[in-house]
Design a protein around this motif. Structure first.
Motif, PDB file in Angstrom:
ATOM      1  N   UNK A  44       0.830  -1.205   0.000  1.00 14.53           N
ATOM      2  CA  UNK A  44       0.000   0.000   0.000  1.00 14.53           C
ATOM      3  C   UNK A  44       0.867   1.258   0.000  1.00 14.53           C
ATOM      4  N   UNK A  45       1.907   1.251   0.807  1.00  9.79           N
ATOM      5  CA  UNK A  45       2.795   2.407   0.889  1.00  9.79           C
ATOM      6  C   UNK A  45       3.536   2.637  -0.425  1.00  9.79           C
ATOM      7  N   UNK A  74       7.742   1.070   8.335  1.00 10.70           N
ATOM      8  CA  UNK A  74       6.468   0.951   7.626  1.00 10.70           C
ATOM      9  C   UNK A  74       5.749   2.297   7.592  1.00 10.70           C
ATOM     10  N   UNK A  75       6.492   3.325   7.172  1.00 10.40           N
ATOM     11  CA  UNK A  75       5.940   4.666   7.071  1.00 10.40           C
ATOM     12  C   UNK A  75       6.321   5.294   5.743  1.00 10.40           C
ATOM     13  N   UNK A  96      -1.465  12.028   0.131  1.00 12.94           N
ATOM     14  CA  UNK A  96      -0.566  11.204   0.937  1.00 12.94           C
ATOM     15  C   UNK A  96      -1.260  10.649   2.167  1.00 12.94           C
ATOM     16  N   UNK A  97      -2.192  11.409   2.733  1.00 11.36           N
ATOM     17  CA  UNK A  97      -2.840  10.993   3.972  1.00 11.36           C
ATOM     18  C   UNK A  97      -3.976  10.014   3.749  1.00 11.36           C
ATOM     19  N   UNK A  98      -3.984   9.412   2.579  1.00  7.35           N
ATOM     20  CA  UNK A  98      -4.905   8.290   2.358  1.00  7.35           C
ATOM     21  C   UNK A  98      -4.609   7.170   3.353  1.00  7.35           C
ATOM     22  N   UNK A  99      -3.363   7.081   3.812  1.00  2.64           N
ATOM     23  CA  UNK A  99      -2.966   6.133   4.856  1.00  2.64           C
ATOM     24  C   UNK A  99      -2.440   6.945   6.045  1.00  2.64           C
ATOM     25  N   UNK A 102       0.211   5.987   8.659  1.00  4.26           N
ATOM     26  CA  UNK A 102       1.530   5.603   8.173  1.00  4.26           C
ATOM     27  C   UNK A 102       2.289   6.739   7.526  1.00  4.26           C
ATOM     28  N   UNK A 103       1.780   7.970   7.618  1.00  5.21           N
ATOM     29  CA  UNK A 103       2.415   9.103   6.960  1.00  5.21           C
ATOM     30  C   UNK A 103       2.961  10.068   8.008  1.00  5.21           C
TER      31      UNK A 103
END
Length: 305
Positions: A44-45, A74-75, A96-99, A102-103
């Motif tokens: 995903x990342x 994992x970021x 970017x902040x869809x995850x 992790x951001x």
């Protein structure tokens, strides 16, 4: 001048003053997935980073300066210019902040730029052009104010020297500090990558070493930099500076366009260092690409072209 975006296989390949807007970011770690980062999450990342790269290649990254995936933590880390809140910068961060968990976002006090300089040309000199070393200062002309960069490795391509691609984009012909012709750019890539090949001019003898003041370091092979490698780079402005690789596969959003696949090192530098050779002992690993106006970090183009 021939321009190419083709690459060839070679040997297997923090900002110190940054203000963290979220949790403090530690050093980047190894490329392979580490315990704690599940494969699906890492995928995903990487997919998200690929989408961000696409926005940058379309000129839609705003004042976001660089980003990379930290495989162990994992970021996805993004560095933006401090105080930037224009629509393009904000839209990029929303993507970017869809995850969001992790951001992580850093704020930088100064923009990241290619490390080419402008200054007076080298004066012509009657001395014969012999023994041209990697790490030598090179100039885009013989009179007036010209571009100043640094020669990379001699012999990475046969009978040729190298430098940064943005130097080649600025000028097709380069001279040494005596006014002797180094050569004309044959191939380069910038943006996208940041490398150039300059076949040696007739009468020029490229030597398989790096010069720093009165001393030289022999270069006997080539590889690519790895995470936590201790590297040293030589630039026309800074001389030799050393540091540690703390992030790999970094995308840098230069004003001229995005460059992918760079490496971040803690070594310092300044304008004029562009194209300079970066090595680990006798092994060449990268060319100097860019960084803040002065200081660290320094971004490097791996020897994978």
């Amino acid at each position: 001048m021939k321009r190419t975006t083709m690459t060839r296989s070679m040997l297997s390949m923090a900002a110190a003053s940054a203000l963290v807007l979220t949790t403090q970011v530690g050093p980047a770690t190894a490329d392979p997935p580490a315990v704690g980062c599940l494969v699906d999450r890492l995928d995903q990342l990487l997919t998200l980073r690929h989408r961000l790269d696409g926005l940058a290649l379309d000129g839609r990254a705003g004042d976001n300066q660089y980003w990379y995936v930290d495989h162990q933590r994992c970021t996805l880390t993004i560095a933006k210019l401090r105080g930037a809140a224009d629509p393009a910068t904000s839209a990029f961060l929303r993507t970017a902040r869809m995850l969001p968990a992790s951001v992580e976002v850093l704020e930088l006090p100064a923009p990241i730029r290619p490390r080419v300089a402008r200054g007076p040309a080298a004066g012509p000199n009657s001395r014969a052009a012999t023994g041209f070393h990697g790490g030598s200062t090179i100039y885009s002309g013989l009179t007036g104010t010209v571009f100043i960069c640094t020669a990379g490795f001699n012999g990475y391509r046969p009978n040729a020297t190298g430098t940064a691609g943005h130097c080649a984009r600025d000028a097709p012909t380069w001279y040494d500090r005596t006014g002797a012709l180094v050569g004309n750019v044959d191939q380069y890539r910038f943006p996208g990558g940041d490398w150039a090949v300059i076949p040696a001019a007739e009468g020029l003898t490229p030597t398989a070493d790096i010069v720093d003041g009165d001393s030289t370091t022999a270069i006997t092979g080539f590889a690519v930099p790895r995470l936590r490698d201790r590297v040293c780079g030589t630039g026309a402005a800074s001389g030799t500076r050393c540091g540690t690789v703390d992030a790999t596969d970094v995308t840098v959003n230069y004003p001229e366009g995005a460059v992918t696949g760079l490496v971040r090192s803690t070594q310092s530098g300044a304008a004029g260092d562009s194209g300079g050779p970066v090595h680990i002992g006798p092994t060449g690993v990268a060319l100097i690409s860019g960084g803040p106006p002065e200081g660290a970090p320094t971004f490097l183009q791996p020897l994978n072209f």
